[in-house]
Design a protein around this motif. Structure first.
Motif, PDB file in Angstrom:
ATOM      1  N   ALA A 183       0.842  -1.206   0.000  1.00 34.79           N
ATOM      2  CA  ALA A 183       0.000   0.000   0.000  1.00 34.79           C
ATOM      3  C   ALA A 183       0.871   1.248   0.000  1.00 34.79           C
ATOM      4  O   ALA A 183       0.651   2.186  -0.769  1.00 34.79           O
ATOM      5  N   GLU A 184       1.880   1.238   0.851  1.00 37.06           N
ATOM      6  CA  GLU A 184       2.736   2.421   0.997  1.00 37.06           C
ATOM      7  C   GLU A 184       3.461   2.769  -0.307  1.00 37.06           C
ATOM      8  O   GLU A 184       3.577   3.931  -0.677  1.00 37.06           O
TER       9      GLU A 184
ATOM     10  N   GLY B 267       2.497   1.992  -3.319  1.00 34.05           N
ATOM     11  CA  GLY B 267       1.610   2.114  -4.479  1.00 34.05           C
ATOM     12  C   GLY B 267       1.713   0.932  -5.422  1.00 34.05           C
ATOM     13  O   GLY B 267       1.574   1.086  -6.648  1.00 34.05           O
TER      14      GLY B 267
ATOM     15  N   ALA C 178      -5.429   2.400  -0.607  1.00 33.57           N
ATOM     16  CA  ALA C 178      -4.465   2.683  -1.674  1.00 33.57           C
ATOM     17  C   ALA C 178      -4.941   2.160  -3.027  1.00 33.57           C
ATOM     18  O   ALA C 178      -4.356   2.468  -4.066  1.00 33.57           O
TER      19      ALA C 178
ATOM     20  N   THR D 275      -4.761  -0.952  -3.871  1.00 31.14           N
ATOM     21  CA  THR D 275      -3.913  -2.094  -4.220  1.00 31.14           C
ATOM     22  C   THR D 275      -4.773  -3.364  -4.225  1.00 31.14           C
ATOM     23  O   THR D 275      -5.460  -3.649  -3.245  1.00 31.14           O
TER      24      THR D 275
END
Ligand code: NIG
Ligand code: FE
Length: 406
Positions: A255-256, A258, A279, A281
């Motif tokens: 998620a962080e 991307g 996000a 994802t």
């Protein structure tokens, strides 16, 4: 122009719809020109200027977008039936790996198999997949783990792209495991990946994505971050094998950074599920791996309740998931992940397309999308998932051409 009629139910699967909305139309027709869908809807509303189109008969079956298997390890040497038997006797997947088997044993076999034999073996799997209604396949490297053999696997995918009908989306998985010859100097392997292989793979366009196996005995979260940040800076999309056997924070990292997707995720932490949903994802569930490893199935309800998109794929590989039967994965996803047939259909079409960055062109039958579809010998998707059989797919269309017509 080409027209397919005699469709009991057509599933258009608009890409941005809700999980449950697969936009079913009864008594339908589909028209396509070249490799592009022109019409998908009620037969009664077919535009009249299609009168001289070539006509095909779906035999009263249902029609879905061509299936997308968005996570496979398609190219590998050898098999590991002996390890399967050892696991039945109680050996664990991780113990086998730690003692030099598992992924290591497939690395030895893949290094020892020449490229023509690897192409032939993967082509045979692809031909069976096409017969099952699959039209696009993501395929990872990760059984070479040195420059020549990682590139050899990606070259296999390049050759297959021009020698058979299905579309291959290649992913670089040089970070599948630290190979045995680097065990005492893993920093050197990380340097090989980050300073040589990833830039070369990206520059030669041998892969669209970079994947990392973040797990005890594979790569740490910090190593994964370094590898994926390198890949991102080289222009590759990102994927992670995350939280498969233990909770390691891979889903949160996906998620962080991307990432387009994270896969497995059986042990993902609650906060990371939310982060992935926020996000955008895609959560790629791999129920055949859960089946073979006797691991928990993805708690898909929890993911979907958080707003995440859940895809379903086979994970075809010689260890944890020795089957490319996507229909099996779909039925397992329904029964054990508690997904509705509509959610499962999205999982192998629009959500799967998103997991490989192709949702603007693949995984839906709306006009303008790629003319990829499967005719299923069942009146609707409930019946399809419920009546599991060797092959329920009667016809497969890829980029406007029939690759299968039974
Ligand atoms: O997705 N988890 C890591 N990789 C594969 C298994 C590879 C193997 O056992 O050969 C997977 O399950
Ligand atoms: Fe995998």
């Amino acid at each position: 122009m080409n027209i397919l009629t005699n469709i009991s139910t057509l599933y258009r699967v608009p890409v941005d719809g809700a999980h449950e909305d697969v936009d079913a139309v009864s008594d339908a027709a589909v028209a396509w020109e070249g490799d592009t869908i022109r019409y998908a809807g009620p037969v009664a509303e077919l535009p009249s200027d299609y009168a001289d189109a070539q006509r095909f008969d779906a035999g009263g079956g249902c029609v879905v977008p061509g299936l997308i298997d968005c996570h496979t390890h398609l190219c590998f040497g050898g098999w590991r039936g002996d390890e399967f038997a050892a696991r039945l006797e109680g050996a664990s997947y991780q113990d086998i790996q730690a003692s030099g088997g598992g992924i290591n044993s497939t690395v030895r076999a893949t290094r020892n198999t020449d490229i023509d034999a690897l192409v032939a073996k993967a082509a045979s799997a692809l031909s069976d997949m096409a017969a099952l209604g699959v039209t696009t396949v993501e395929a990872k490297s990760g059984y070479g783990l040195d420059r020549d053999n990682e590139l050899k696997q990606l070259e296999v995918y390049r050759r297959l792209q021009s020698s058979q009908a299905l579309e291959i989306v290649p992913t670089f998985l040089g970070a599948h495991l630290v190979p045995v010859e680097y065990r005492e100097r893993r920093d050197d392997y990380l340097a090989l990946l980050c300073e040589e292989l990833i830039p070369e793979v990206a520059q030669r366009e041998l892969a669209r994505f970079c994947d990392v196996f973040i797990e005890e005995n594979a790569f740490t979260l910090d190593e994964g971050r370094r590898i994926l940040e390198t890949a991102k800076s080289c222009g590759l999309g990102l994927k992670i094998h995350a939280d498969q056997l233990s909770s390691g924070g891979g889903a949160g990292l996906a998620a962080e950074l991307g990432a387009v997707s994270a896969e497995h995720l059986e042990y993902a932490a609650e906060g990371d599920i939310r982060a992935m949903a926020d996000a955008g994802t895609v959560a790629v569930s791999l129920p055949i791996a859960s089946l073979y490893l006797r691991e928990p199935f993805l708690p898909a309800r929890k993911w979907i309740d958080h707003g995440a998109r859940v895809a379903v794929a086979t994970d075809f590989n010689p260890g944890s998931a020795p089957s490319y039967h996507l229909h099996l994965a779909m039925t397992l996803a329904a029964v054990h992940q508690r997904m509705s047939p509509s959610e499962v259909l999205r999982g192998v079409t629009s959500h799967a397309a998103r997991a490989i960055g192709l949702h603007a062109t693949h995984g839906s039958l709306m006009p303008g999308y790629r003319a990829d579809l499967a005719v299923i010998d069942a009146p609707d998707i409930n019946h399809w998932l419920y009546h599991f059989r060797p092959n329920a797919c009667a016809m497969t269309l890829k980029s406007g051409d029939w690759v299968e017509r039974r």
